[in-house]
Design an enzyme around this catalytic site. Structure first.
Site, PDB file in Angstrom:
ATOM      1  CG  ASP A  21      -6.576  34.493  25.971  1.00  0.00           C
ATOM      2  OD1 ASP A  21      -7.156  35.596  26.119  1.00  0.00           O
ATOM      3  OD2 ASP A  21      -6.529  33.895  24.881  1.00  0.00           O
ATOM      4  CG  HIS A  38      -9.586  42.935  31.773  1.00  0.00           C
ATOM      5  ND1 HIS A  38      -9.016  41.882  31.101  1.00  0.00           N
ATOM      6  CD2 HIS A  38     -10.120  43.745  30.810  1.00  0.00           C
ATOM      7  CE1 HIS A  38      -9.180  42.062  29.792  1.00  0.00           C
ATOM      8  NE2 HIS A  38      -9.855  43.174  29.590  1.00  0.00           N
ATOM      9  CG  LEU A 132       7.647  33.488  42.345  1.00  0.00           C
ATOM     10  CD1 LEU A 132       7.933  32.275  41.479  1.00  0.00           C
ATOM     11  CD2 LEU A 132       6.136  33.618  42.542  1.00  0.00           C
TER      12      LEU A 132
HETATM   13  C1  IPE Z   1      -2.431  37.304  24.549  1.00  0.00           C
HETATM   14  O1  IPE Z   1      -3.822  37.282  24.620  1.00  0.00           O
HETATM   15  C2  IPE Z   1      -1.921  38.477  25.326  1.00  0.00           C
HETATM   16  C3  IPE Z   1      -2.068  38.402  26.770  1.00  0.00           C
HETATM   17  C4  IPE Z   1      -2.562  37.419  27.450  1.00  0.00           C
HETATM   18  C5  IPE Z   1      -1.612  39.553  27.492  1.00  0.00           C
HETATM   19  P1  IPE Z   1      -4.726  37.895  23.461  1.00  0.00           P
HETATM   20  O2  IPE Z   1      -6.126  37.632  23.844  1.00  0.00           O
HETATM   21  O3  IPE Z   1      -4.347  39.287  23.198  1.00  0.00           O
HETATM   22  O4  IPE Z   1      -4.269  36.995  22.224  1.00  0.00           O
HETATM   23  P2  IPE Z   1      -4.926  36.756  20.787  1.00  0.00           P
HETATM   24  O5  IPE Z   1      -4.976  38.078  20.119  1.00  0.00           O
HETATM   25  O6  IPE Z   1      -6.282  36.190  21.004  1.00  0.00           O
HETATM   26  O7  IPE Z   1      -4.016  35.797  20.123  1.00  0.00           O
HETATM   27  C1  IPE Z   2      -6.661  38.254  28.609  1.00  0.00           C
HETATM   28  O1  IPE Z   2      -8.034  38.185  28.423  1.00  0.00           O
HETATM   29  C2  IPE Z   2      -6.219  39.593  29.122  1.00  0.00           C
HETATM   30  C3  IPE Z   2      -5.496  40.422  28.142  1.00  0.00           C
HETATM   31  C4  IPE Z   2      -5.148  40.049  26.943  1.00  0.00           C
HETATM   32  C5  IPE Z   2      -5.128  41.763  28.561  1.00  0.00           C
HETATM   33  P1  IPE Z   2      -8.765  38.716  27.124  1.00  0.00           P
HETATM   34  O2  IPE Z   2      -9.166  40.120  27.351  1.00  0.00           O
HETATM   35  O3  IPE Z   2      -7.922  38.472  25.918  1.00  0.00           O
HETATM   36  O4  IPE Z   2     -10.042  37.769  27.090  1.00  0.00           O
HETATM   37  P2  IPE Z   2     -10.748  37.123  25.828  1.00  0.00           P
HETATM   38  O5  IPE Z   2      -9.699  36.429  25.030  1.00  0.00           O
HETATM   39  O6  IPE Z   2     -11.371  38.256  25.081  1.00  0.00           O
HETATM   40  O7  IPE Z   2     -11.747  36.180  26.405  1.00  0.00           O
HETATM   41 MG    MG Z   3      -7.771  36.919  24.624  1.00  0.00          MG
END
Ligand code: IPE
Ligand code: IPE
Ligand code: MG
Length: 246
Positions: A21, A38, A132
């Site tokens: 995240d 990303h 792995l």
């Molecule tokens: C969780 O992250 C999903 C992934 C890392 C793929 P999100 O960014 O979607 O989670 P919330 O919505 O903040 O809890």
């Molecule tokens: C995690 O990063 C990737 C996915 C959930 C696909 P985010 O896109 O959720 O990044 P933040 O939480 O907005 O910083």
């Molecule tokens: Mg996120």
């Protein structure tokens, strides 16, 4: 000196799961578009799988796209799916070099056909690798997984394939996407959020949880090693007393 030398090989987590995240926030900090967050996140994926393979960890499961992530703007979803295809193509050589087998969990049919096809191609090409196992959670939601398992089991009970008296934890395990994976020992979440966000609810029943403020694009091998060192300092009691473990 690398933290790697502080890790006991005899006591490695068998299965590490990571909620990757913070890509969006990292991009914002850099004054970039979310998409570039990303893109930079894929470097952290490479670092992490190489680090895990180096140590001899057997299972690494990465939360890449949740069932809830379908609610994001279409442009972001499209970009993530394209990135999945290009990363799979690009990282095949890393998987081969490190003897890594690729696997996936989630509602894979919901993925765009191109992504689904590429995913299965790379899984086939790495199927005989013995190091792995890297499992990508894609269009994955633990509640969706549990609903699916309940439906499949109910169908079998109805058709007398499973008897209600015999229904137990093992049977439930066998009906989850993770049927071939051991329980999660260590769950890591980056970006400072302290929640599970519908990831592996059943499988983390006794996992050690580790939260780090590092944003995913900046996560590297040393961060992984740090999490494992921390994990090895904990006492996992599984309901017993400390004395019983001696
Ligand atoms: C969780 O992250 C999903 C992934 C890392 C793929 P999100 O960014 O979607 O989670 P919330 O919505 O903040 O809890
Ligand atoms: C995690 O990063 C990737 C996915 C959930 C696909 P985010 O896109 O959720 O990044 P933040 O939480 O907005 O910083
Ligand atoms: Mg996120």
């Amino acid at each position: 000196m690398s933290l790697k030398s502080n890790i006991r090989k005899s006591d490695l987590p068998k299965h590490i799961a990571i909620i990757m995240d913070g890509n969006g926030r990292w991009a914002k900090q850099q004054g970039l578009r979310r998409v570039l967050g990303h893109q930079n996140g894929t470097k952290a994926v490479r670092e992490t799988m190489e680090g895990a393979a180096e140590l001899g960890v057997k299972h690494l499961t990465l939360y890449a796209f949740s069932t809830e992530n379908w609610k994001r703007p279409k442009l972001e979803i499209d970009t993530l799916m394209k990135l999945l295809v290009s990363s799979l193509k690009k990282e095949l050589s890393t998987l081969v070099k490190n003897n890594i087998r690729l696997s996936a969990i989630g509602n894979l049919q919901a993925l765009p056909p191109k992504a689904n096809k590429e995913l299965h191609e790379v899984m086939d090409k790495t199927a005989t690798h013995t190091g792995l196992t890297l499992t990508l959670a894609l269009s994955y939601g633990a509640r969706e997984e549990i609903v699916k398992a309940v439906k499949d089991i109910s169908e079998k009970v109805k058709n007398n394939i499973i008897s209600l008296e015999n229904l137990d934890e093992t049977i439930i395990n066998e009906h989850l996407y993770t049927q071939n994976l051991p329980e999660v020992d260590l769950l890591i979440r980056t970006s400072g959020e302290c929640r599970v966000s519908n990831f592996l609810l059943w499988q983390i029943a006794y996992a050690e949880l580790y939260f780090t403020p590092v944003l995913w694009p900046e996560f590297n091998k040393e961060d992984l090693f740090k999490a494992i060192v921390n994990y090895q300092q904990r006492e996992r009691r599984f309901g017993k007393t400390s004395e019983q473990l001696q």
